[in-house]
Design an enzyme around this catalytic site. Structure first.
Site, mmCIF file in Angstrom:
data_model
loop_
_atom_site.group_PDB
_atom_site.id
_atom_site.type_symbol
_atom_site.label_atom_id
_atom_site.label_comp_id
_atom_site.label_asym_id
_atom_site.label_seq_id
_atom_site.Cartn_x
_atom_site.Cartn_y
_atom_site.Cartn_z
ATOM 1 N N HIS A 16 -23.427 15.866 26.444
ATOM 2 C CA HIS A 16 -24.839 16.286 26.517
ATOM 3 C C HIS A 16 -25.552 16.067 25.177
ATOM 4 O O HIS A 16 -25.032 15.381 24.295
ATOM 5 C CB HIS A 16 -24.946 17.743 27.007
ATOM 6 C CG HIS A 16 -24.067 18.030 28.195
ATOM 7 N ND1 HIS A 16 -24.411 17.647 29.464
ATOM 8 C CD2 HIS A 16 -22.835 18.616 28.287
ATOM 9 C CE1 HIS A 16 -23.429 18.004 30.301
ATOM 10 N NE2 HIS A 16 -22.469 18.580 29.614
ATOM 11 N N GLU A 51 -23.890 24.603 25.472
ATOM 12 C CA GLU A 51 -22.705 23.728 25.516
ATOM 13 C C GLU A 51 -22.870 22.543 24.583
ATOM 14 O O GLU A 51 -21.917 22.139 23.913
ATOM 15 C CB GLU A 51 -22.453 23.240 26.950
ATOM 16 C CG GLU A 51 -21.188 22.398 27.053
ATOM 17 C CD GLU A 51 -21.127 21.512 28.277
ATOM 18 O OE1 GLU A 51 -21.890 21.759 29.231
ATOM 19 O OE2 GLU A 51 -20.322 20.567 28.266
ATOM 20 N N HIS A 100 -16.350 18.748 26.322
ATOM 21 C CA HIS A 100 -17.242 19.534 27.171
ATOM 22 C C HIS A 100 -16.746 20.969 27.288
ATOM 23 O O HIS A 100 -15.622 21.289 26.896
ATOM 24 C CB HIS A 100 -17.299 18.939 28.596
ATOM 25 C CG HIS A 100 -18.129 17.703 28.702
ATOM 26 N ND1 HIS A 100 -19.409 17.704 29.205
ATOM 27 C CD2 HIS A 100 -17.847 16.423 28.370
ATOM 28 C CE1 HIS A 100 -19.890 16.466 29.171
ATOM 29 N NE2 HIS A 100 -18.962 15.663 28.668
ATOM 30 N N GLU A 141 -12.630 19.815 29.421
ATOM 31 C CA GLU A 141 -13.442 21.020 29.633
ATOM 32 C C GLU A 141 -12.660 22.116 28.913
ATOM 33 O O GLU A 141 -11.668 22.630 29.422
ATOM 34 C CB GLU A 141 -13.583 21.333 31.133
ATOM 35 C CG GLU A 141 -14.337 20.280 31.934
ATOM 36 C CD GLU A 141 -15.861 20.390 31.793
ATOM 37 O OE1 GLU A 141 -16.345 21.164 30.953
ATOM 38 O OE2 GLU A 141 -16.554 19.665 32.543
HETATM 39 ZN ZN ZN Z 1 -20.541 19.346 29.975
#
Ligand code: ZN
Length: 257
Positions: free
Chosen positions: A60, A97, A152, A222
């Site tokens: 992101h 995030e 992430h 993640e």
């Molecule tokens: Zn993400």
């Protein structure tokens, strides 16, 4: 195209400011006074990751939410069409995030450079004024190194959902081995595999352009669930972020040895 030349320039400049492999070499040639070897004939040990290039993708970008038209624009590759990017999630306290991913990525870069690796980042800032890059560009950036790790954090509201999982694409050769090594590193750092996704910390997916378009082994981690109080507390603290980085470094050293 778009932003890439600026990013490349920024990366080149950023490479000058880190504590790179030179620091790791210092102090390694300490000769005992009794040795007969001349210092000029003694070469320092090669840093463990010398000659390796790791592409780190901090997921992101902080400004994605302010640029919906650009971020929602479709991109295609490998038979898939997806939005350019997304905003990412946040903790309940509002820690984004994108900022967590950036913090982990830059810590990881410093650690890998100390070990002798070259590091390429897919974005050069964590800025509310900027958006992207798109997921297709992130995936294609893998070709600039030996492997790609995309950083992430997840945002599941399922009660009790916590822990990490490492995602890999079955069509990209070498990615399963990379994912397994990253999982081993994160476990060795004392982190728990996800209770709510994947299986024992691993997840195979074919719908992520960042992974599908990689021409080198690629994995998307993640690192935890930002909506879980325990994971959120770890992600929000410098010591906690360092622990995630410890796990990633262990995994990458295991993979690149
Ligand atoms: Zn993400």
């Amino acid at each position: 195209m778009r932003w890439m030349p600026a990013v490349l320039l920024a990366l080149a400049l950023a490479g000058c400011s880190g504590d790179g492999p030179r620091g790791a070499r210092e102090g390694t040639a300490s000769e005992s006074p009794t040795t007969t070897a001349s210092p000029s004939t003694t070469s320092p040990p090669r840093p463990p990751l010398a000659g390796r290039t790791v592409v780190i993708d901090p997921g992101h970008q902080l400004g994605n939410a302010a640029h919906p038209a650009q971020v929602n624009a479709p991109v295609s590759g490998g038979g898939l069409t997806k939005p350019c990017n997304s905003t990412g999630t946040a903790t309940d306290a509002g820690y984004p995030e994108a900022t967590f991913n950036w913090a982990v990525a830059t810590l990881l870069r410093r650690r890998l450079e100390r070990l002798g690796a070259e590091v390429v980042l897919t974005r050069s800032s964590d800025s509310v004024a900027e958006w992207g890059p798109c997921v297709d560009d992130r995936g294609r950036a893998a070709a600039r190194g030996d492997l790609l790790v995309s950083i992430h954090a997840d945002g599941s509201f399922a009660p009790g959902a916590h822990g990490f999982h490492v995602i890999w694409a079955p069509t990209v050769r070498g990615s399963q081995a990379l994912a397994r090594d990253l999982r081993a590193g994160l476990l060795a750092a004392g982190l728990a595999p996800a209770t709510y996704a994947g299986e024992a910390g691993l997840d195979s997916r074919s719908d992520l352009l960042t992974l599908n378009l990689a021409e080198r082994p690629a994995a998307l981690v993640e690192l935890g669930n930002m909506r879980d109080p325990g994971d959120a507390a770890r992600m929000s603290s410098p010591a906690g972020r360092q622990r995630y980085v410890d796990g990633l470094v262990r995994g990458l050293r295991r993979h690149l040895r």
